[in-house]
Motif scaffolding. Structure first.
Motif, PDB file in Angstrom:
ATOM      1  N   LEU A   1       1.037  -1.057  -0.184  1.00  0.00           N
ATOM      2  CA  LEU A   1       0.027  -0.207   0.502  1.00  0.00           C
ATOM      3  C   LEU A   1       0.835   0.991  -0.198  1.00  0.00           C
ATOM      4  O   LEU A   1       0.034   2.634  -0.291  1.00  0.00           O
ATOM      5  N   SER A   2       2.286   1.388   0.802  1.00  0.00           N
ATOM      6  CA  SER A   2       2.847   2.105   0.593  1.00  0.00           C
ATOM      7  C   SER A   2       3.770   2.497  -0.636  1.00  0.00           C
ATOM      8  O   SER A   2       3.417   3.464  -0.701  1.00  0.00           O
ATOM      9  N   TRP A   3       3.987   1.268  -0.982  1.00  0.00           N
ATOM     10  CA  TRP A   3       4.285   1.394  -2.662  1.00  0.00           C
ATOM     11  C   TRP A   3       2.992   1.955  -3.792  1.00  0.00           C
ATOM     12  O   TRP A   3       4.134   2.988  -4.291  1.00  0.00           O
ATOM     13  N   ILE A   4       1.672   1.609  -3.268  1.00  0.00           N
ATOM     14  CA  ILE A   4       1.059   2.435  -4.620  1.00  0.00           C
ATOM     15  C   ILE A   4       0.687   3.788  -4.690  1.00  0.00           C
ATOM     16  O   ILE A   4       0.532   4.467  -4.938  1.00  0.00           O
ATOM     17  N   PHE A   5       0.766   3.942  -3.220  1.00  0.00           N
ATOM     18  CA  PHE A   5       0.696   5.933  -3.096  1.00  0.00           C
ATOM     19  C   PHE A   5       2.136   6.152  -3.342  1.00  0.00           C
ATOM     20  O   PHE A   5       1.959   8.019  -4.073  1.00  0.00           O
ATOM     21  N   ILE A   6       3.039   5.806  -2.916  1.00  0.00           N
ATOM     22  CA  ILE A   6       4.718   6.369  -4.073  1.00  0.00           C
ATOM     23  C   ILE A   6       4.280   7.034  -5.316  1.00  0.00           C
ATOM     24  O   ILE A   6       4.461   7.510  -5.700  1.00  0.00           O
ATOM     25  N   ILE A   7       3.913   5.631  -5.732  1.00  0.00           N
ATOM     26  CA  ILE A   7       3.951   5.430  -7.461  1.00  0.00           C
ATOM     27  C   ILE A   7       2.960   6.251  -7.504  1.00  0.00           C
ATOM     28  O   ILE A   7       3.282   7.527  -8.952  1.00  0.00           O
ATOM     29  N   ILE A   8       1.301   7.381  -7.491  1.00  0.00           N
ATOM     30  CA  ILE A   8       0.111   7.847  -7.264  1.00  0.00           C
ATOM     31  C   ILE A   8       0.865   9.133  -7.544  1.00  0.00           C
ATOM     32  O   ILE A   8       0.776  10.548  -8.039  1.00  0.00           O
ATOM     33  N   GLY A   9       2.120   9.975  -6.176  1.00  0.00           N
ATOM     34  CA  GLY A   9       2.662  10.829  -6.160  1.00  0.00           C
ATOM     35  C   GLY A   9       3.913  10.559  -7.036  1.00  0.00           C
ATOM     36  O   GLY A   9       3.478  12.305  -7.722  1.00  0.00           O
ATOM     37  N   PHE A  10       4.345  10.211  -7.351  1.00  0.00           N
ATOM     38  CA  PHE A  10       5.546  10.361  -8.316  1.00  0.00           C
ATOM     39  C   PHE A  10       5.022  10.615  -9.709  1.00  0.00           C
ATOM     40  O   PHE A  10       4.669  11.210 -10.694  1.00  0.00           O
ATOM     41  N   VAL A  11       3.941  10.105 -10.520  1.00  0.00           N
ATOM     42  CA  VAL A  11       2.693   9.791 -11.175  1.00  0.00           C
ATOM     43  C   VAL A  11       2.293  11.589 -11.581  1.00  0.00           C
ATOM     44  O   VAL A  11       2.325  12.304 -12.250  1.00  0.00           O
ATOM     45  N   ALA A  12       1.538  12.184 -10.471  1.00  0.00           N
ATOM     46  CA  ALA A  12       1.140  13.147 -10.315  1.00  0.00           C
ATOM     47  C   ALA A  12       1.817  14.749  -9.816  1.00  0.00           C
ATOM     48  O   ALA A  12       1.488  15.450 -10.914  1.00  0.00           O
ATOM     49  N   MET A  13       3.193  14.139  -9.684  1.00  0.00           N
ATOM     50  CA  MET A  13       4.066  15.748  -9.031  1.00  0.00           C
ATOM     51  C   MET A  13       5.173  15.249 -11.475  1.00  0.00           C
ATOM     52  O   MET A  13       5.297  16.357 -11.913  1.00  0.00           O
ATOM     53  N   VAL A  14       4.301  13.580 -11.879  1.00  0.00           N
ATOM     54  CA  VAL A  14       5.381  13.977 -12.862  1.00  0.00           C
ATOM     55  C   VAL A  14       4.122  14.624 -14.111  1.00  0.00           C
ATOM     56  O   VAL A  14       4.290  15.604 -15.184  1.00  0.00           O
ATOM     57  N   TYR A  15       3.643  14.174 -13.871  1.00  0.00           N
ATOM     58  CA  TYR A  15       1.842  14.999 -14.542  1.00  0.00           C
ATOM     59  C   TYR A  15       2.098  16.725 -14.808  1.00  0.00           C
ATOM     60  O   TYR A  15       2.044  17.847 -15.376  1.00  0.00           O
ATOM     61  N   TRP A  16       2.349  16.780 -13.677  1.00  0.00           N
ATOM     62  CA  TRP A  16       2.395  18.326 -12.695  1.00  0.00           C
ATOM     63  C   TRP A  16       3.712  18.845 -13.247  1.00  0.00           C
ATOM     64  O   TRP A  16       3.446  19.832 -14.666  1.00  0.00           O
ATOM     65  N   MET A  17       4.981  18.309 -13.306  1.00  0.00           N
ATOM     66  CA  MET A  17       5.964  19.309 -14.110  1.00  0.00           C
ATOM     67  C   MET A  17       5.356  19.087 -15.933  1.00  0.00           C
ATOM     68  O   MET A  17       6.283  20.397 -16.306  1.00  0.00           O
ATOM     69  N   ILE A  18       5.077  18.890 -16.457  1.00  0.00           N
ATOM     70  CA  ILE A  18       4.569  18.210 -18.082  1.00  0.00           C
ATOM     71  C   ILE A  18       3.838  19.712 -17.790  1.00  0.00           C
ATOM     72  O   ILE A  18       3.970  20.472 -19.291  1.00  0.00           O
ATOM     73  N   GLN A  19       2.730  19.382 -16.648  1.00  0.00           N
ATOM     74  CA  GLN A  19       1.444  20.728 -17.760  1.00  0.00           C
ATOM     75  C   GLN A  19       2.737  22.562 -17.546  1.00  0.00           C
ATOM     76  O   GLN A  19       2.274  22.950 -18.007  1.00  0.00           O
ATOM     77  N   LEU A  20       3.166  22.625 -16.489  1.00  0.00           N
ATOM     78  CA  LEU A  20       4.308  23.618 -15.962  1.00  0.00           C
ATOM     79  C   LEU A  20       4.795  23.786 -17.627  1.00  0.00           C
ATOM     80  O   LEU A  20       5.002  24.592 -17.380  1.00  0.00           O
TER      81      LEU A  20
END
Length: 75
Positions: A37-56
């Motif tokens: 479960l912790s790894w799932i949350f880390i992966i979701i957070g990483f994907v969200a950060m990459v998406y945010w950086m692409i949008q910026l």
């Protein structure tokens, strides 16, 4: 009123946190499965950060951001 707070305690301890108690018992047998479960949350957070950086980067490439250097009006 005391029964109300005991009901909230019972809800959280015996119902909502039951999966985490099962994971805690599993931790003694298999570390990777217990931290799934912790790894799932880390992966979701990483994907969200990459998406945010692409949008910026997209906004930066289109020069849509106001980069003027000025102070706030109240200063």
């Amino acid at each position: 009123m005391k029964d109300f707070f005991y009901a909230i305690q019972d809800l959280f301890v015996n119902v909502l946190f039951a999966p985490y108690d099962a994971l805690r018992a599993l931790e003694l047998e298999n570390w990777g499965l217990a931290n799934f479960l912790s790894w799932i949350f880390i992966i979701i957070g990483f994907v969200a950060m990459v998406y945010w950086m692409i949008q910026l980067k997209g906004f930066n490439d289109n020069n849509e951001e106001d980069k003027s250097i000025s102070s706030h009006s109240f200063l």
